[in-house]
Write an enzyme that holds these catalytic residues in place. Sequence first.
Site, short mmCIF file in Angstrom:
data_model
loop_
_atom_site.label_atom_id
_atom_site.label_comp_id
_atom_site.label_asym_id
_atom_site.label_seq_id
_atom_site.Cartn_x
_atom_site.Cartn_y
_atom_site.Cartn_z
N ASP A 174 -90.55 -57.20 -27.69
CA ASP A 174 -89.72 -58.13 -28.81
C ASP A 174 -88.34 -58.19 -28.26
O ASP A 174 -87.95 -59.39 -28.17
CB ASP A 174 -90.06 -57.66 -30.16
N GLU A 180 -85.55 -63.79 -34.04
CA GLU A 180 -86.18 -63.05 -35.20
C GLU A 180 -85.32 -61.58 -35.17
O GLU A 180 -85.21 -61.09 -36.18
CB GLU A 180 -87.45 -62.80 -35.10
N ASP A 213 -89.20 -66.76 -31.32
CA ASP A 213 -89.97 -65.51 -32.01
C ASP A 213 -90.49 -65.07 -30.43
O ASP A 213 -91.47 -65.80 -30.01
CB ASP A 213 -91.09 -66.02 -32.88
N ILE A 235 -92.36 -62.35 -29.76
CA ILE A 235 -93.76 -62.03 -29.83
C ILE A 235 -94.04 -62.31 -31.45
O ILE A 235 -94.06 -61.30 -32.22
CB ILE A 235 -94.11 -60.74 -29.60
N ASP A 236 -94.55 -63.61 -31.60
CA ASP A 236 -95.28 -63.83 -32.83
C ASP A 236 -96.49 -62.99 -33.15
O ASP A 236 -97.26 -63.01 -32.27
CB ASP A 236 -95.65 -65.34 -33.00
N THR A 293 -96.62 -59.55 -34.15
CA THR A 293 -96.28 -58.34 -33.37
C THR A 293 -97.21 -57.22 -33.54
O THR A 293 -97.81 -56.61 -32.99
CB THR A 293 -94.88 -57.86 -34.02
N ASP A 303 -90.95 -68.67 -36.56
CA ASP A 303 -92.28 -68.80 -36.84
C ASP A 303 -92.52 -70.24 -36.37
O ASP A 303 -93.62 -70.67 -35.94
CB ASP A 303 -93.01 -68.47 -37.93
#
Length: 377
Positions: free
Chosen positions: A54, A79, A153, A155-156, A158, A298
């Site tokens: 991330d 994020e 984002d 890694i949406d 996670t 997101d």
Amino acid sequence: MAGLLQALVGASEKAAHIARLCRREEPLFQLLVAEKTGADRNRRFLQDFKTLADVLIQEVIKHDLGKEFPELEGHIHGEESNEFKNGQGETVAVQVCATPGDTAALLLSVLEPERAAAELLAAAVHRDVALGDAELAGVELSIPPQDLAIWIDPIDSTNEYIGGREDVVPVDGIAPAGLCSALVLIGAYDRRTGCPVLGVINEPFFRRDPLTRRWQGRYHWGVAYGDTRLCSLSPPPLRPTPCVVLSRAEGAAVRAALGPLCGDRLRFAAGAGYKMLCVILGLADAYVLSEGSTFAWDACAPHAILRALGGGAVALAGALRAKRVGDAGPPPELVYNCPAEGVVGAERWANRGGLVAYAHPQHLEAMLAALATVPGL
């Protein structure tokens, strides 16, 4: 400008490669999770993790875009905090250094004693990405980068990324959970209006190569700037009975209100980005969320793609307020340049009051009419 769209796609491809690389080192991967705490914690999840992937992906995207487009520096938001706690409890600020060797040394301070893994990641961070996409190469735009800002984002979903489930059976093409819902999202918005104008969604775990068993990805992009509407996808067809995708945490009242409109076509999935992608791909006609549990990072990228296809994403509470007072104008769309006051951390960028992402305005109207009957919305 055309170069910015290509740069966003290239950054997403590098990001997807790093996401796959981190999952491939499974024993190591278990060491790469650190619990989000304090102001950065997404309050919906009891256990919400951030991963080295991330943080590293976010910093790579910031670095690469900022280097190519200096006008964007200071306007690339993500994020994640770039601070990561290593095994000794020391806090390391993860960043891209001048050389692969320097980046490897910094990553080794997190990964000690896994020198090979640190060097592998550093090589991925510094590698050049060749897209080989003729359609994308042919896109010419006139969008001044100094008018834009970026939401990432890295890694949406996670939690789905960490869980890594590959055995989840899709329902009408929509996966209820699993690794396929982990996405890289990069969206650009107009600094002045907050309106999303460029979006890239990358699916790092789209399918496994049948021969090598390695994961292969794919990406989608959209442009909605001024009168320009361009997309790597075609608009999904209008279905008479809409399919709506929801979070499993969605309340019974919302489900009941949508029932007469959708019949048995309510579906459930993980990840806000993935649910919006389902609408973009025509697997669902809308995504409804009544809670403020999604954030600017997101929604920005998928919202831009939906706008490119003729749809959008509206602020649910605001749209219902307007409907109830007889406002005949278009419902208010989400914007990405207005932090909420009186809150701190991630909550400043929450999409408060929920959202409806939609492919066709006709379905949006029908959904708002149904949801207006729900007390408390």
